[in-house]
Design a protein around this motif. Structure first.
Motif, short mmCIF file in Angstrom:
data_model
loop_
_atom_site.label_atom_id
_atom_site.label_comp_id
_atom_site.label_asym_id
_atom_site.label_seq_id
_atom_site.Cartn_x
_atom_site.Cartn_y
_atom_site.Cartn_z
N SER A 92 0.85 -1.19 0.00
CA SER A 92 0.00 0.00 0.00
C SER A 92 0.88 1.24 0.00
CB SER A 92 -0.93 -0.01 1.22
OG SER A 92 -0.19 0.22 2.40
N GLY A 93 0.30 2.35 -0.45
CA GLY A 93 1.02 3.61 -0.41
C GLY A 93 1.00 4.20 1.00
N GLY A 94 -0.13 4.02 1.69
CA GLY A 94 -0.29 4.61 3.01
C GLY A 94 0.60 3.96 4.06
N VAL A 95 0.63 2.64 4.07
CA VAL A 95 1.43 1.87 5.02
C VAL A 95 2.20 0.81 4.23
CG1 VAL A 95 1.40 0.44 7.12
CG2 VAL A 95 -0.33 2.23 6.81
N PRO A 96 3.34 1.20 3.65
CA PRO A 96 4.03 0.30 2.73
C PRO A 96 4.36 -1.08 3.30
CG PRO A 96 4.93 2.51 2.59
CD PRO A 96 3.97 2.51 3.74
N ALA A 97 4.42 -1.21 4.62
CA ALA A 97 4.70 -2.53 5.21
C ALA A 97 3.51 -3.48 5.02
CB ALA A 97 5.03 -2.38 6.69
N LEU A 98 2.33 -2.92 4.74
CA LEU A 98 1.15 -3.76 4.54
C LEU A 98 0.79 -3.86 3.07
CD1 LEU A 98 -1.33 -2.53 7.32
CD2 LEU A 98 0.00 -4.65 7.30
N LYS A 99 0.47 -5.08 2.63
CA LYS A 99 -0.06 -5.26 1.28
C LYS A 99 -1.50 -4.75 1.26
CE LYS A 99 3.56 -7.67 -0.10
NZ LYS A 99 4.65 -6.87 -0.68
N ARG A 100 -1.89 -4.25 0.11
CA ARG A 100 -3.31 -3.87 -0.02
C ARG A 100 -4.17 -5.10 0.21
NH1 ARG A 100 -2.04 -0.14 -5.34
NH2 ARG A 100 -1.71 1.82 -4.21
N VAL A 101 -3.82 -6.19 -0.45
CA VAL A 101 -4.46 -7.49 -0.20
C VAL A 101 -3.34 -8.51 -0.01
CG1 VAL A 101 -5.80 -9.38 -1.23
CG2 VAL A 101 -6.62 -7.02 -1.42
N ALA A 102 -3.27 -9.08 1.19
CA ALA A 102 -2.32 -10.14 1.49
C ALA A 102 -3.08 -11.47 1.42
CB ALA A 102 -1.72 -9.94 2.88
N PRO A 103 -2.88 -12.25 0.35
CA PRO A 103 -3.67 -13.48 0.19
C PRO A 103 -3.61 -14.35 1.44
CG PRO A 103 -2.39 -13.04 -1.79
CD PRO A 103 -1.93 -12.05 -0.76
N GLY A 104 -4.76 -14.78 1.92
CA GLY A 104 -4.84 -15.64 3.09
C GLY A 104 -4.84 -14.89 4.41
N ASP A 105 -4.71 -13.58 4.37
CA ASP A 105 -4.55 -12.82 5.62
C ASP A 105 -5.35 -11.50 5.59
OD1 ASP A 105 -3.73 -11.84 8.05
OD2 ASP A 105 -1.57 -11.85 7.58
N ALA A 106 -6.65 -11.63 5.72
CA ALA A 106 -7.51 -10.44 5.65
C ALA A 106 -7.17 -9.44 6.76
CB ALA A 106 -8.98 -10.85 5.75
N ASP A 107 -6.82 -9.95 7.95
CA ASP A 107 -6.53 -9.06 9.08
C ASP A 107 -5.38 -8.10 8.78
OD1 ASP A 107 -8.53 -10.03 10.68
OD2 ASP A 107 -7.23 -11.39 11.82
N ASN A 108 -4.43 -8.57 7.98
CA ASN A 108 -3.27 -7.74 7.66
C ASN A 108 -3.32 -7.19 6.24
OD1 ASN A 108 -1.71 -7.75 10.15
ND2 ASN A 108 -1.65 -9.96 9.82
N SER A 109 -4.50 -7.08 5.69
CA SER A 109 -4.67 -6.49 4.37
C SER A 109 -5.16 -5.05 4.54
CB SER A 109 -5.69 -7.30 3.55
OG SER A 109 -5.18 -8.58 3.25
#
Ligand code: HEC
Length: 150
Positions: A92-109
């Protein structure tokens, strides 16, 4: 594990169907959610946890007014031809450490953070509301947790 047991269940049902008519007309043509197969892609039908259904029920009608074209916020285009490649596995642009969509991990998307309103940066989406209801967000979570397939 989940997939395997589902396959076993279908296999069992197919075997029983031959003997006793398992499903008796109620299971045929239905997906894992008990909804008619195919209908999920139709914006007029109920939404399912499939990507094409999320696109036609959410991204296209609720997001593309802002998230399309060269001026899309954070470069995130959510029209049908761009959304998948711009979301899945992309930082993501806002929080680059987080993927916009992390497959298998909705909590960290980050997409989910933005839709639920607990994002670290910027505003809840869709910007200005009305926001998605819990059931709709739940289906998007399910799509991600199932591996975010196209
Ligand atoms: C009225 C305009 C508008 C609408 C409608 C809108 N957005 Fe946004 N969106 C923005 C703006 C502006 C930003 C950048 C500021 C921010 O992060 O809050 C943004 C940022 C985002 C981000 C963060 C991207 C990143 O990489 O940091 C996501 C994810 C997002 N939007 C998803 C959505 C989704 C999904 C919808 C539809 C359900 C939606 N937006 C609808 C204006 C909009």
């Amino acid at each position: 594990m989940r997939k395997a047991s589902k396959v076993m269940l279908y296999g069992l049902c197919a075997a029983l169907a031959a003997i006793a008519g398992c499903g008796g007309g109620s299971g045929e043509g239905l997906d894992a959610n008990g909804r008619p197969i195919g209908e999920g892609d139709d914006p007029a039908g109920p939404m399912t946890a499939k990507f094409s259904s999320i696109q036609s029920h959410v991204f296209t009608p609720a997001c593309t007014a802002c998230h399309s074209g060269a001026a899309a916020p954070r470069g995130l285009r959510l029209d049908a031809s761009n959304s998948f490649v711009m979301l899945v596995g992309v930082s993501s642009g806002g929080v680059p450490a987080l993927k916009r969509v992390a497959p298998g991990d909705a909590d960290n998307s980050y997409l989910i953070h933005k839709l639920e309103g607990h994002q670290a940066v910027g505003a809840r989406m869709p910007l200005g509301g009305p926001y998605l209801d819990a059931q709709t967000i739940g289906l998007i979570r399910q799509w991600i947790n199932n591996g975010a397939q196209k």
